[in-house]
Design a protein around this motif. Structure first.
Motif, PDB file in Angstrom:
ATOM      1  N   MET A   1       0.824  -1.206   0.000  1.00 46.07           N
ATOM      2  CA  MET A   1       0.000   0.000   0.000  1.00 46.07           C
ATOM      3  C   MET A   1       0.863   1.263   0.000  1.00 46.07           C
ATOM      4  SD  MET A   1      -3.137  -0.792  -0.253  1.00 46.07           S
ATOM      5  CE  MET A   1      -3.903   0.738   0.260  1.00 46.07           C
ATOM      6  N   GLU A   2       1.970   1.206   0.752  1.00 50.34           N
ATOM      7  CA  GLU A   2       2.835   2.374   0.802  1.00 50.34           C
ATOM      8  C   GLU A   2       3.413   2.668  -0.572  1.00 50.34           C
ATOM      9  OE1 GLU A   2       4.919   5.661   2.071  1.00 50.34           O
ATOM     10  OE2 GLU A   2       3.300   4.541   3.033  1.00 50.34           O
ATOM     11  N   PHE A   3       3.812   1.607  -1.316  1.00 49.45           N
ATOM     12  CA  PHE A   3       4.349   1.808  -2.660  1.00 49.45           C
ATOM     13  C   PHE A   3       3.300   2.424  -3.575  1.00 49.45           C
ATOM     14  CE2 PHE A   3       4.838   0.412  -7.050  1.00 49.45           C
ATOM     15  CZ  PHE A   3       6.110   0.882  -7.327  1.00 49.45           C
ATOM     16  N   ILE A   4       2.055   1.916  -3.472  1.00 51.14           N
ATOM     17  CA  ILE A   4       0.977   2.444  -4.317  1.00 51.14           C
ATOM     18  C   ILE A   4       0.767   3.919  -4.029  1.00 51.14           C
ATOM     19  CG2 ILE A   4      -1.493   2.315  -4.801  1.00 51.14           C
ATOM     20  CD1 ILE A   4      -1.308  -0.706  -4.274  1.00 51.14           C
ATOM     21  N   LYS A   5       0.810   4.289  -2.733  1.00 41.70           N
ATOM     22  CA  LYS A   5       0.642   5.690  -2.375  1.00 41.70           C
ATOM     23  C   LYS A   5       1.772   6.528  -2.938  1.00 41.70           C
ATOM     24  CE  LYS A   5       0.108   8.886   1.503  1.00 41.70           C
ATOM     25  NZ  LYS A   5       1.109   9.822   0.967  1.00 41.70           N
ATOM     26  N   ARG A   6       3.024   6.034  -2.796  1.00 45.82           N
ATOM     27  CA  ARG A   6       4.167   6.787  -3.296  1.00 45.82           C
ATOM     28  C   ARG A   6       4.088   6.945  -4.815  1.00 45.82           C
ATOM     29  NH1 ARG A   6       8.707   7.420  -0.207  1.00 45.82           N
ATOM     30  NH2 ARG A   6      10.103   7.080  -1.964  1.00 45.82           N
ATOM     31  N   TRP A   7       3.668   5.896  -5.514  1.00 40.27           N
ATOM     32  CA  TRP A   7       3.571   5.962  -6.966  1.00 40.27           C
ATOM     33  C   TRP A   7       2.474   6.947  -7.382  1.00 40.27           C
ATOM     34  CZ3 TRP A   7       5.863   6.035 -11.187  1.00 40.27           C
ATOM     35  CH2 TRP A   7       5.259   5.769 -12.412  1.00 40.27           C
ATOM     36  N   SER A   8       1.354   6.941  -6.662  1.00 44.98           N
ATOM     37  CA  SER A   8       0.271   7.856  -7.006  1.00 44.98           C
ATOM     38  C   SER A   8       0.691   9.309  -6.805  1.00 44.98           C
ATOM     39  CB  SER A   8      -0.972   7.550  -6.171  1.00 44.98           C
ATOM     40  OG  SER A   8      -0.736   7.794  -4.797  1.00 44.98           O
ATOM     41  N   ASP A   9       1.607   9.544  -5.863  1.00 46.71           N
ATOM     42  CA  ASP A   9       2.100  10.905  -5.647  1.00 46.71           C
ATOM     43  C   ASP A   9       2.868  11.430  -6.851  1.00 46.71           C
ATOM     44  OD1 ASP A   9       1.027  10.983  -3.118  1.00 46.71           O
ATOM     45  OD2 ASP A   9       2.891  10.464  -2.097  1.00 46.71           O
ATOM     46  N   TYR A  10       3.386  10.531  -7.670  1.00 45.66           N
ATOM     47  CA  TYR A  10       4.224  10.931  -8.789  1.00 45.66           C
ATOM     48  C   TYR A  10       3.483  10.868 -10.131  1.00 45.66           C
ATOM     49  CZ  TYR A  10       8.398  11.000  -5.865  1.00 45.66           C
ATOM     50  OH  TYR A  10       9.337  11.315  -4.905  1.00 45.66           O
ATOM     51  N   GLN A  11       2.185  10.626 -10.106  1.00 48.39           N
ATOM     52  CA  GLN A  11       1.432  10.664 -11.342  1.00 48.39           C
ATOM     53  C   GLN A  11       1.267  12.118 -11.784  1.00 48.39           C
ATOM     54  OE1 GLN A  11       0.602   7.598 -12.961  1.00 48.39           O
ATOM     55  NE2 GLN A  11       2.126   7.274 -11.370  1.00 48.39           N
ATOM     56  N   LYS A  12       1.338  12.330 -13.064  1.00 46.40           N
ATOM     57  CA  LYS A  12       1.330  13.688 -13.581  1.00 46.40           C
ATOM     58  C   LYS A  12       0.139  13.901 -14.501  1.00 46.40           C
ATOM     59  CE  LYS A  12       4.119  17.040 -16.092  1.00 46.40           C
ATOM     60  NZ  LYS A  12       5.461  17.392 -16.576  1.00 46.40           N
TER      61      LYS A  12
ATOM     62  N   PHE B   1      13.204  18.944  -9.968  1.00 47.43           N
ATOM     63  CA  PHE B   1      11.881  19.076  -9.355  1.00 47.43           C
ATOM     64  C   PHE B   1      11.105  17.792  -9.659  1.00 47.43           C
ATOM     65  CE2 PHE B   1      13.348  23.386  -9.590  1.00 47.43           C
ATOM     66  CZ  PHE B   1      12.876  23.954  -8.409  1.00 47.43           C
ATOM     67  N   PRO B   2      11.345  16.742  -8.869  1.00 49.02           N
ATOM     68  CA  PRO B   2      10.794  15.418  -9.186  1.00 49.02           C
ATOM     69  C   PRO B   2       9.281  15.392  -9.372  1.00 49.02           C
ATOM     70  CG  PRO B   2      12.428  15.246  -7.443  1.00 49.02           C
ATOM     71  CD  PRO B   2      12.190  16.706  -7.664  1.00 49.02           C
ATOM     72  N   ARG B   3       8.567  16.201  -8.610  1.00 48.52           N
ATOM     73  CA  ARG B   3       7.110  16.137  -8.694  1.00 48.52           C
ATOM     74  C   ARG B   3       6.567  16.825  -9.948  1.00 48.52           C
ATOM     75  NH1 ARG B   3       4.994  13.796  -4.295  1.00 48.52           N
ATOM     76  NH2 ARG B   3       6.306  13.689  -2.435  1.00 48.52           N
ATOM     77  N   SER B   4       7.433  17.454 -10.714  1.00 47.64           N
ATOM     78  CA  SER B   4       7.011  18.021 -11.994  1.00 47.64           C
ATOM     79  C   SER B   4       7.082  16.991 -13.112  1.00 47.64           C
ATOM     80  CB  SER B   4       7.890  19.226 -12.360  1.00 47.64           C
ATOM     81  OG  SER B   4       7.759  20.253 -11.414  1.00 47.64           O
ATOM     82  N   SER B   5       7.697  15.837 -12.828  1.00 46.96           N
ATOM     83  CA  SER B   5       7.900  14.819 -13.859  1.00 46.96           C
ATOM     84  C   SER B   5       6.982  13.629 -13.634  1.00 46.96           C
ATOM     85  CB  SER B   5       9.355  14.354 -13.848  1.00 46.96           C
ATOM     86  OG  SER B   5       9.652  13.686 -12.629  1.00 46.96           O
ATOM     87  N   HIS B   6       6.940  12.741 -14.595  1.00 48.14           N
ATOM     88  CA  HIS B   6       6.157  11.520 -14.470  1.00 48.14           C
ATOM     89  C   HIS B   6       7.024  10.452 -13.799  1.00 48.14           C
ATOM     90  CE1 HIS B   6       3.207   8.436 -15.355  1.00 48.14           C
ATOM     91  NE2 HIS B   6       4.158   7.699 -15.886  1.00 48.14           N
ATOM     92  N   GLY B   7       6.721  10.159 -12.544  1.00 49.04           N
ATOM     93  CA  GLY B   7       7.474   9.143 -11.821  1.00 49.04           C
ATOM     94  C   GLY B   7       8.567   9.680 -10.936  1.00 49.04           C
TER      95      GLY B   7
END
Length: 359
Positions: free
Chosen positions: A1-12, A184-190
């Motif tokens: 679940m933690e991985f899924i949450k982390r991955w969803s944070d990086y969806q663009k 700026f990692p959160r500006s990218s996909h992943g």
């Protein structure tokens, strides 16, 4: 679940249509067909609206990163780009260059964190040009845009990334520009941890994305590494490190989303082969380096020479043969008007017996 949450944070979120397109100042020199291919794919194949405004300029990112252009100046230059978008009644900003993408991400973040810098920029722009601007609703790198449409491109495609003789998926290694996913990692996909903007294209189009130890290692460009002649040894040594890391996996080609990365992973193979007689591909060949637009164009059936693939230092013909693509060898060095544009006098890839690199 933690991985899924982390991955969803990086969806663009990427806009589906109506893009204000800003070109790269250096990309047109290295791989001149790629930006035109992007426009053709979006407009003609995907039926999307893209404005390519001739009035936009360089973002001056290389000058900024080389400590020549001050922060206030580049903010004003970027504001002018946004003003052109605003004047065109558009809100979705599509950026061709990875360095520019990093610049836009940095400046938007700065304006958000320090609103006084935004107000000063508005003042500077108005005094200099009489223009005003709105901040884009959506900012995407053009690899984000192609990634966003990858499934539709697969449906429209005339071929897959599959070896015609064996029926096996082509092995593809990706390299993602540092200024896309690390600054700026959160500006990218992943983000920096899970960047899949290229690998998911490869997989959607039938290829096999291959992991390798130095996948996230810098290509070696680094502005001070290359712009200062005395530092160029650092540049080529970084590329050499990456090429040595991927070579044992026998990739059919490399795909990148950065103009500098494309150039250096391609041209440094040429240089290393000249200096050391080493080839990192199979059968004494180099590893072709493709832009994501070139990769998409081949899937869609574009002519490789119209894509500008004759500009590569590592010959692409072995890859075209694997894909079963018919091409005219005699047209490789013909311009748009059919006039011969000349070819390199000699190449270490042509007629010298060289050894493949082995660890």
């Amino acid at each position: 679940m933690e991985f899924i949450k982390r991955w969803s944070d990086y969806q663009k979120e990427v806009a589906d249509d109506n893009y204000f397109y800003v070109r790269s100042c250096i990309r047109q020199n290295f791989f001149p067909g790629s930006e035109q291919a992007f426009l053709n794919i979006l407009r003609n194949d995907l039926k999307r609206n893209v404005l390519d405004d001739a009035n936009h300029t360089s973002c001056t990112g290389i000058g900024y990163h080389s400590d020549i252009v001050p922060l206030e100046t580049i903010m004003t230059v970027v504001a002018r780009q946004f003003a052109l978008m605003t004047e065109a009644n558009m809100t979705n900003f599509a950026v061709s260059c990875v360095t520019s993408f990093g610049i836009y991400s940095e400046i938007l973040s700065t304006w958000h964190e320090f609103p006084e810098t935004l107000e000063r920029t508005r003042e500077y722009l108005y005094k200099a040009t009489g223009r005003e601007f709105k901040i884009p609703e959506n900012v995407a790198h053009t690899s984000d845009v192609i990634h966003h449409h990858r499934k539709q491109i697969a449906e429209l495609g005339v071929r897959k990334l599959v070896n015609k003789e064996t029926g096996e998926p082509l092995k593809v290694v990706d390299h993602i520009g540092c200024h896309y996913h690390k600054i700026f990692p959160r500006s990218s996909h992943g983000g920096a941890e899970f960047p899949k903007v290229l690998s998911e294209m490869v997989e959607a189009w039938g290829g096999q994305s291959v992991d390798y130890p130095e996948r996230r290692h810098c290509c070696g460009f680094g502005f001070r590494n290359y712009l200062v002649m005395a530092n160029r040894g650092y540049s080529i040594s970084n590329s050499k490190h990456k090429l040595e890391s991927m070579s044992p996996y026998k990739p059919d080609f490399i795909v990148t989303n950065c103009p500098g990365c494309s150039m250096f992973l391609d041209k440094w193979q040429y240089a290393i082969r000249e200096m050391e007689g080493i080839a990192y591909g199979q059968n004494g060949e180099g590893i072709p380096v493709l832009t994501y637009e070139e990769m998409a164009g081949l899937v869609l059936g574009y002519d490789p020479w119209e894509l500008g693939m004759q500009m590569h230092q590592v010959p692409v013909e072995p890859l075209l043969d694997k894909l079963g693509i018919e091409y005219d060898p005699g047209a490789k060095y013909l311009g748009n008007n059919g006039k011969f544009i000349d070819r390199p006098e000699t190449s270490p890839f042509d007629n010298i017996e060289l050894k493949s690199w082995t660890k």
